[in-house]
Write a protein that holds these residues in place. Structure first.
Motif, PDB file in Angstrom:
ATOM      1  N   GLY A  59      -3.730  -1.677  -0.681  1.00 31.06           N
ATOM      2  CA  GLY A  59      -2.425  -2.343  -0.689  1.00 31.06           C
ATOM      3  C   GLY A  59      -2.444  -3.606  -1.527  1.00 31.06           C
ATOM      4  O   GLY A  59      -1.501  -3.882  -2.272  1.00 31.06           O
ATOM      5  N   ALA A  60      -3.514  -4.387  -1.431  1.00 28.13           N
ATOM      6  CA  ALA A  60      -3.625  -5.620  -2.208  1.00 28.13           C
ATOM      7  C   ALA A  60      -3.717  -5.316  -3.699  1.00 28.13           C
ATOM      8  O   ALA A  60      -3.085  -5.981  -4.522  1.00 28.13           O
ATOM      9  CB  ALA A  60      -4.836  -6.419  -1.751  1.00 28.13           C
ATOM     10  N   VAL A  61      -4.464  -4.292  -4.058  1.00 28.88           N
ATOM     11  CA  VAL A  61      -4.587  -3.909  -5.471  1.00 28.88           C
ATOM     12  C   VAL A  61      -3.245  -3.409  -5.997  1.00 28.88           C
ATOM     13  O   VAL A  61      -2.824  -3.764  -7.108  1.00 28.88           O
ATOM     14  CB  VAL A  61      -5.685  -2.837  -5.648  1.00 28.88           C
ATOM     15  N   ALA A  62      -2.530  -2.614  -5.212  1.00 26.97           N
ATOM     16  CA  ALA A  62      -1.226  -2.102  -5.639  1.00 26.97           C
ATOM     17  C   ALA A  62      -0.231  -3.247  -5.824  1.00 26.97           C
ATOM     18  O   ALA A  62       0.524  -3.278  -6.802  1.00 26.97           O
ATOM     19  CB  ALA A  62      -0.706  -1.088  -4.625  1.00 26.97           C
ATOM     20  N   ALA A  63      -0.223  -4.219  -4.892  1.00 28.01           N
ATOM     21  CA  ALA A  63       0.686  -5.362  -5.017  1.00 28.01           C
ATOM     22  C   ALA A  63       0.325  -6.201  -6.238  1.00 28.01           C
ATOM     23  O   ALA A  63       1.208  -6.633  -6.990  1.00 28.01           O
ATOM     24  CB  ALA A  63       0.633  -6.205  -3.753  1.00 28.01           C
TER      25      ALA A  63
END
Length: 79
Positions: A59-63
Motif C-alpha cells: 500500500g505504501a509503495v502504491a501510494a
C-alpha cells in the motif's frame, strides 16, 4: 452424521454437524498443536506482523508511486 460435541457461549451443545472423522464442527475443531480437549476459538486466529507487513508495504509503495506520477502532471503539457 454425528452432532458436534462443542459448546456455545451460553453453555448449550453446538447444533452443527461434526466434521467427518472428528467430534467437532468447523467452529469448535481443536487448533493444531493443542490437545484434543481444548476447543478452538470460533474462527478468530490472530494476524501476526508477518501477515500484515507485506500488505502495508504494498500500500505504501502504491501510494508513493501514485504521488510520484501525479507530480509529473505539472511538467508534461497536456495535448
Amino acid at each position: 452424521m454425528a452432532r458436534c460435541e462443542g459448546t456455545t457461549r451460553n453453555g448449550e451443545q453446538c447444533k452443527l454437524d461434526a466434521r467427518p472423522g472428528s467430534r467437532y464442527c468447523h467452529l469448535h475443531h481443536p487448533v493444531e498443536g493443542e490437545n484434543g480437549e481444548n476447543e478452538a476459538k470460533a474462527g478468530t486466529a490472530g494476524l501476526d506482523w508477518d501477515d500484515v507487513l507485506p500488505l502495508l508495504l504494498a500500500g505504501a509503495v502504491a501510494a508513493g508511486l501514485l504521488f510520484f506520477l501525479r507530480s509529473f502532471g505539472r511538467w508534461i503539457p497536456r495535448m
